[in-house]
Design a protein around this motif. Structure first.
Motif, PDB file in Angstrom:
ATOM      1  N   LYS A 164       0.535  -0.950  -0.184  1.00  0.00           N
ATOM      2  CA  LYS A 164      -0.204  -0.243  -0.264  1.00  0.00           C
ATOM      3  C   LYS A 164       0.747   1.013   0.097  1.00  0.00           C
ATOM      4  N   PHE A 166       0.961   5.451   0.074  1.00  0.00           N
ATOM      5  CA  PHE A 166       0.592   6.562   0.864  1.00  0.00           C
ATOM      6  C   PHE A 166       1.145   8.253   0.364  1.00  0.00           C
ATOM      7  N   SER A 171      -3.058  11.345   0.493  1.00  0.00           N
ATOM      8  CA  SER A 171      -3.566  10.002   0.700  1.00  0.00           C
ATOM      9  C   SER A 171      -4.165  10.603   1.998  1.00  0.00           C
ATOM     10  N   VAL A 197      -1.074   8.752   6.786  1.00  0.00           N
ATOM     11  CA  VAL A 197       0.496   7.812   7.570  1.00  0.00           C
ATOM     12  C   VAL A 197       0.273   8.139   9.271  1.00  0.00           C
ATOM     13  N   ASP A 201      -0.684   4.846  12.371  1.00  0.00           N
ATOM     14  CA  ASP A 201       0.562   3.892  12.045  1.00  0.00           C
ATOM     15  C   ASP A 201       0.235   2.677  13.099  1.00  0.00           C
ATOM     16  N   ALA A 206      -0.327   1.319   5.771  1.00  0.00           N
ATOM     17  CA  ALA A 206       1.037   2.462   5.322  1.00  0.00           C
ATOM     18  C   ALA A 206       1.506   1.960   5.068  1.00  0.00           C
ATOM     19  N   ASP A 207       2.134   1.012   4.630  1.00  0.00           N
ATOM     20  CA  ASP A 207       3.235   0.370   3.616  1.00  0.00           C
ATOM     21  C   ASP A 207       4.999   1.245   3.315  1.00  0.00           C
ATOM     22  N   GLN A 209       5.369   5.498   3.028  1.00  0.00           N
ATOM     23  CA  GLN A 209       5.183   7.109   1.943  1.00  0.00           C
ATOM     24  C   GLN A 209       5.681   7.495   1.160  1.00  0.00           C
TER      25      GLN A 209
END
Length: 458
Positions: A164, A166, A171, A197, A201, A206-207, A209
């Motif tokens: 994923k 962001f 996003s 993001v 947390d 969120a893989d 940013q």
């Protein structure tokens, strides 16, 4: 009627309706490689009294660095970004094609929820979409780009997709409107504080940013190369990493990967656990590192991160390397009254299912459950190595010393701890029992790993 002219007019209407989203797609893919599917899909929304050109979603296939991908891109400029049943059906049609050809999927999502006036119809469409995306999980990689605001049930796809992304200052992902979530929680937060993001947390969502689409493109290309299974030429087969003899923290251990090959996944969630993809000796691997000077303690959150990563590794058949520096479960009430034991049990089950090479390297501490789960031969590791200065024991030095030397009431605890470490935590004890394949000098780590991977490569 001039059918060719009419076709051009209709095409122009569709292109204009999706101008911005097509620009996003083009920023991601190889030039002129996009082939659109179902472009003339069209339905009427009675509530808005307007048509939905393209059903508010652009689908098709394209290449990134010549590798094929199916593309699903929601167009938030149609019907206020609302999801319809026709929208979902069009996406599912694309996913069926991806499944048939085993081609990865990239989603560009941007939606404010469901379309008003569709009733239960749209819920059925969403159920069909979520099911199909779930069926693809583990068979083809799925990449998700949060391409603006993504609210409502479409956000569930973030829990399904493998990677994923962001985008900074763009996003936002939330199960409900961030305004509603803030109000019901009695706080006044921006949408980025709720669904950006930092706001996610604890969600393990969120893989990556990133700054822009170019960075997304580079990451997707890198991951695709690693998942291909191709062994690349490597000039570092006999590399000696001298710095590891002096310090074996995570930063130093990263040197074990071939130059510029490593990529970390999920930096925002439980950052003490590093989940990495990369190459060692030209061979694609997945690796886990524990980032803590005194060893990482386990809790439900960081074990869940390990479990999710191991599940991905199992599905895509990558060799799995664990660099161990952990003390076992955190010793407090909150950890005890949590899902940590259940998460560990499920993690062990997934490790058992990994059919590719499994290698464990004790770089720091492997204490108690930290050894059992991450280094024990009986768990199924093909090779287990330990640094000469690592510690393998039932207990950490202080606790172990208090038990081992309980009769020495007036002794200095610090000295007893040091004595316990020297006498009981030396990895030679585990090696004598045949549980450690070799005790190694840290600087030669890469050579050992390459040799092991080459022997276990299938």
């Amino acid at each position: 009627m001039d059918k060719l002219r009419l076709l051009q007019t209709r095409k122009q209407t569709i292109l204009q309706a999706g101008k911005n989203i097509r620009e996003n797609i083009n920023a991601l893919i190889d030039k002129d490689s996009f082939v659109e599917l179902s472009s003339f899909s069209f339905s009427k929304n009675d509530f808005y009294s307007e048509g939905a050109e393209g059903e508010g979603v652009v689908t098709g296939f394209a290449t990134i660095e010549s590798y094929p991908f199916y593309i699903v891109a929601q167009n938030s400029e149609v019907l206020s970004g609302g999801v319809s049943k026709a929208n979902c059906d069009k996406i599912v049609k694309c996913l069926n094609q991806a499944e048939k050809s085993a081609t990865p999927v990239i989603y560009l999502l941007s939606s404010l929820g469901v379309q008003i006036g569709e009733g239960v119809n749209v819920l059925e469409g969403l159920a069909n979409l979520i099911l199909k995306a779930s069926q693809l999980k583990g068979s083809v990689p799925q990449y998700l780009i949060v391409n603006g605001d993504v609210y409502g049930q479409t956000a569930v796809l973030a829990g399904i997709c493998d990677f994923k992304f962001f985008i900074d200052k763009k996003s936002v992902l939330a199960a409900n409107s961030p305004l509603v979530l803030s109000a019901k929680s009695g706080v006044n937060l921006s949408k980025y504080e709720v669904g950006g993001v930092k706001g996610l947390d604890k969600a393990n969502i969120a893989d990556f940013q990133v700054k822009d689409y170019n960075e997304i493109r580079q990451n997707i290309d890198k991951i695709t190369s690693l998942l291909s299974g191709n062994v690349e030429d490597c000039e570092e087969l006999n590399e000696v990493i001298v710095s590891l003899d002096k310090k074996n923290d995570v930063k130093s251990l990263m040197s074990v990967f071939d130059k510029d090959s490593a990529i970390e996944i999920g930096t925002a969630y439980s950052p003490e656990i590093k989940c990495l993809l990369g190459r060692i000796g030209g061979i694609s691997v997945a690796a886990v590192m524990f980032d803590g000077e005194q060893g990482v303690t386990l809790n439900a959150e960081n074990v869940r991160k390990l479990k999710d990563f191991a599940e991905f590794v199992c599905c895509f058949g990558l060799p799995y390397i664990t660099f161990v520096n952990t003390l076992g479960i955190r010793d407090d009430l909150s950890a005890n009254n949590s899902l940590v034991l259940k998460e560990i049990a499920e993690y062990v089950g997934i490790i058992d299912c990994i059919d590719a090479a499994k290698i464990s390297v004790v770089t720091g501490k492997a204490v108690g459950l930290g050894y059992t789960v991450f280094a024990a031969k009986s768990i199924g590791y093909d090779y287990t190595y330990a640094f000469a200065n690592s510690r393998i024991a039932l207990f950490d030095s202080v606790q172990g010393a208090e038990i081992e030397f309980s009769e020495e009431k007036n002794a200095d605890k610090a000295k007893l701890s040091e004595r316990y470490s020297d006498e009981n935590s030396d990895p030679i004890n585990a090696a004598r029992g045949g549980y450690i394949d070799d005790i190694i000098q840290p600087s030669f780590l890469k050579q050992y790993l390459i040799a092991s991977l080459q022997m276990l490569l299938k």
